[in-house]
Design an enzyme around this catalytic site. Structure first.
Site, PDB file in Angstrom:
ATOM      1  N   ASP A   1       0.873  -1.158   0.000  1.00 45.65           N
ATOM      2  CA  ASP A   1       0.000   0.000   0.000  1.00 45.65           C
ATOM      3  C   ASP A   1       0.927   1.229   0.000  1.00 45.65           C
ATOM      4  OD1 ASP A   1      -2.371   1.566   0.491  1.00 45.65           O
ATOM      5  OD2 ASP A   1      -1.670   1.751   2.554  1.00 45.65           O
ATOM      6  N   LEU A   2       0.404   2.384  -0.368  1.00 49.46           N
ATOM      7  CA  LEU A   2       1.275   3.583  -0.417  1.00 49.46           C
ATOM      8  C   LEU A   2       1.121   4.432   0.845  1.00 49.46           C
ATOM      9  CD1 LEU A   2       3.207   5.370  -2.209  1.00 49.46           C
ATOM     10  CD2 LEU A   2       1.146   6.560  -2.931  1.00 49.46           C
ATOM     11  N   ASP A   3      -0.035   5.076   0.969  1.00 49.22           N
ATOM     12  CA  ASP A   3      -0.255   5.996   2.097  1.00 49.22           C
ATOM     13  C   ASP A   3      -0.244   5.220   3.413  1.00 49.22           C
ATOM     14  OD1 ASP A   3      -1.052   8.037   3.799  1.00 49.22           O
ATOM     15  OD2 ASP A   3      -3.171   7.838   3.284  1.00 49.22           O
TER      16      ASP A   3
ATOM     17  N   THR B   1       0.673  10.325   3.436  1.00 51.44           N
ATOM     18  CA  THR B   1      -0.036  11.423   2.761  1.00 51.44           C
ATOM     19  C   THR B   1      -1.391  11.682   3.422  1.00 51.44           C
ATOM     20  OG1 THR B   1      -0.898   9.797   1.169  1.00 51.44           O
ATOM     21  CG2 THR B   1       1.009  11.066   0.471  1.00 51.44           C
TER      22      THR B   1
ATOM     23  N   LYS C   1      -9.092   6.548   5.218  1.00 53.69           N
ATOM     24  CA  LYS C   1      -7.779   5.926   4.992  1.00 53.69           C
ATOM     25  C   LYS C   1      -7.885   4.706   4.095  1.00 53.69           C
ATOM     26  CE  LYS C   1      -4.680   6.883   8.830  1.00 53.69           C
ATOM     27  NZ  LYS C   1      -3.958   6.198   9.896  1.00 53.69           N
ATOM     28  N   GLY C   2      -7.162   4.706   2.991  1.00 50.43           N
ATOM     29  CA  GLY C   2      -7.150   3.564   2.088  1.00 50.43           C
ATOM     30  C   GLY C   2      -8.389   3.483   1.202  1.00 50.43           C
ATOM     31  N   VAL C   3      -9.319   4.425   1.376  1.00 50.84           N
ATOM     32  CA  VAL C   3     -10.585   4.402   0.629  1.00 50.84           C
ATOM     33  C   VAL C   3     -10.476   5.357  -0.568  1.00 50.84           C
ATOM     34  CG1 VAL C   3     -13.065   4.819   0.845  1.00 50.84           C
ATOM     35  CG2 VAL C   3     -11.803   3.883   2.771  1.00 50.84           C
TER      36      VAL C   3
ATOM     37  N   ARG D   1     -10.987   8.050  -3.690  1.00 51.78           N
ATOM     38  CA  ARG D   1     -11.326   9.483  -3.612  1.00 51.78           C
ATOM     39  C   ARG D   1     -12.842   9.699  -3.524  1.00 51.78           C
ATOM     40  NH1 ARG D   1      -8.971  12.524  -8.511  1.00 51.78           N
ATOM     41  NH2 ARG D   1      -7.194  11.288  -7.800  1.00 51.78           N
TER      42      ARG D   1
ATOM     43  N   SER E   1      -2.122   0.550  -4.320  1.00 56.66           N
ATOM     44  CA  SER E   1      -2.693   1.725  -3.652  1.00 56.66           C
ATOM     45  C   SER E   1      -4.020   2.110  -4.296  1.00 56.66           C
ATOM     46  CB  SER E   1      -1.709   2.886  -3.773  1.00 56.66           C
ATOM     47  OG  SER E   1      -2.327   4.101  -3.407  1.00 56.66           O
ATOM     48  N   ALA E   2      -4.900   2.695  -3.480  1.00 58.98           N
ATOM     49  CA  ALA E   2      -6.164   3.221  -4.015  1.00 58.98           C
ATOM     50  C   ALA E   2      -5.943   4.563  -4.703  1.00 58.98           C
ATOM     51  CB  ALA E   2      -7.159   3.390  -2.877  1.00 58.98           C
ATOM     52  N   SER E   3      -4.743   5.110  -4.566  1.00 58.55           N
ATOM     53  CA  SER E   3      -4.504   6.476  -5.043  1.00 58.55           C
ATOM     54  C   SER E   3      -4.121   6.551  -6.521  1.00 58.55           C
ATOM     55  CB  SER E   3      -3.391   7.125  -4.218  1.00 58.55           C
ATOM     56  OG  SER E   3      -3.094   8.387  -4.757  1.00 58.55           O
ATOM     57  N   LYS E   4      -4.834   7.413  -7.233  1.00 56.90           N
ATOM     58  CA  LYS E   4      -4.510   7.653  -8.643  1.00 56.90           C
ATOM     59  C   LYS E   4      -3.253   8.511  -8.755  1.00 56.90           C
ATOM     60  CE  LYS E   4      -9.199   7.011 -10.178  1.00 56.90           C
ATOM     61  NZ  LYS E   4     -10.455   7.563 -10.629  1.00 56.90           N
ATOM     62  N   ASN E   5      -2.821   9.085  -7.646  1.00 59.33           N
ATOM     63  CA  ASN E   5      -1.584   9.879  -7.638  1.00 59.33           C
ATOM     64  C   ASN E   5      -0.360   9.021  -7.311  1.00 59.33           C
ATOM     65  OD1 ASN E   5      -2.576  12.756  -7.972  1.00 59.33           O
ATOM     66  ND2 ASN E   5      -3.856  12.067  -6.273  1.00 59.33           N
TER      67      ASN E   5
ATOM     68  N   LYS F   1     -11.147  -0.554  -1.730  1.00 56.96           N
ATOM     69  CA  LYS F   1     -10.895  -1.389  -0.549  1.00 56.96           C
ATOM     70  C   LYS F   1     -12.043  -1.113   0.436  1.00 56.96           C
ATOM     71  CE  LYS F   1      -5.915  -0.581  -1.199  1.00 56.96           C
ATOM     72  NZ  LYS F   1      -4.682   0.036  -0.675  1.00 56.96           N
TER      73      LYS F   1
ATOM     74  N   GLU G   1      -0.218  -3.232   4.648  1.00 52.55           N
ATOM     75  CA  GLU G   1      -1.289  -2.227   4.746  1.00 52.55           C
ATOM     76  C   GLU G   1      -1.298  -1.538   6.109  1.00 52.55           C
ATOM     77  OE1 GLU G   1      -3.813  -0.471   3.787  1.00 52.55           O
ATOM     78  OE2 GLU G   1      -4.175  -1.115   1.739  1.00 52.55           O
ATOM     79  N   ASP G   2      -1.742  -0.284   6.110  1.00 51.31           N
ATOM     80  CA  ASP G   2      -1.848   0.466   7.377  1.00 51.31           C
ATOM     81  C   ASP G   2      -3.294   0.697   7.788  1.00 51.31           C
ATOM     82  OD1 ASP G   2      -2.294   2.323   5.190  1.00 51.31           O
ATOM     83  OD2 ASP G   2      -2.386   3.850   6.765  1.00 51.31           O
TER      84      ASP G   2
END
Ligand code: B16
Ligand code: MG
Length: 220
Positions: free
Chosen positions: A10-12, A18, A47-49, A51, A117-121, A147, A171-172
């Site tokens: 996972d990223l964040d 972030t 968190k992890g969800v 946008r 990651s769920a993030s498009k960034n 997620k 994962e966090d």
């Protein structure tokens, strides 16, 4: 011989943090458009969800009704512009402690490394953190169920043609650990949250000693 062939990160909250920037961007958006100051306690629910899902959660908690999906998307895009500004200075100094050692260990063992990651960034952030050379694959979350659905983690496993039992994932967030377990993958929880569904849990990746990781990748 290691049983594990793939590690998914996972990223964040795992590679970098972030969370503060995401929530600050939502806070600024809610003040500007609804005159509402978001309660800090709401941060954990996003968190992890994804946008859009995060936005819907925050709208519900703030008792703001928006039915128009186009407007939801437009405001979520505006939040993303604020967020991008907030992460524009991210560099290697923002990598979480212990990450590089774990990535180097996995590389040495010839284990594939993916970002889930769920993030498009995420691709932008991985470049800013100068970590591209470690990642064999970055999952594109576009069009995938958020997620705790297993989609993001299964996509990584399927990309390599492996079985879920041949992967581990870090994962966090509660939603993220649930997503890993829904994908039938070994879950390594990281951070301060309870994460009761994780198979093992560490406060920080600095606590994950190579002897422990060696046992995990051997399937012991
Ligand atoms: P974006 P992760 C998640 O990252 C964040 O924890 C969550 O707050 C955010 O809403 C989501 O990414 C989507 O991010 O707006 O950049 O596409 O933990 O899945 O790495
Ligand atoms: Mg996370």
């Amino acid at each position: 011989m290691s049983k594990i062939k793939l590690a998914i990160f996972d990223l964040d909250g795992v590679i970098t943090s972030t969370t503060e920037e995401h929530f600050k961007a939502w806070t600024l958006l809610f003040i500007k458009h609804f005159g509402i100051r978001l309660d800090q306690d709401l941060e954990v629910y996003t968190k992890g969800v994804s946008r859009i899902e995060s936005f819907k959660i925050l709208l519900k908690h703030s008792k703001v009704d928006i039915d128009d999906m186009k407007l939801i998307e437009c405001l979520a895009n505006e939040k993303n512009e604020i967020y991008k500004e907030l992460i524009s200075e991210f560099n290697e100094s923002k990598i979480c402690p212990g990450v590089i050692d774990v990535l180097n260990f996995l590389k040495q063992k010839n284990i594939k490394i993916a970002l889930g990651s769920a993030s498009k960034n995420a691709p932008y952030l991985i470049r800013s953190l100068k970590l591209e050379q470690y990642f064999d694959y970055i999952v594109d979350p576009t069009g995938k169920n958020s997620k705790p659905a297993p989609d993001i983690f299964l996509d990584a496993v399927n990309h390599f043609g492996y079985d879920p039992e041949e992967a581990i994932a870090f994962e966090d967030a509660e939603a993220g650990v649930k997503a890993i377990k829904n994908a039938h993958i070994f879950a390594i929880g990281v951070g301060d949250e309870d994460l009761k569904d994780a198979d093992v849990k560490f406060k920080s990746l600095t606590d994950l000693k190579s002897s422990i990781l060696e046992n995990i990748i051997r399937g012991n």
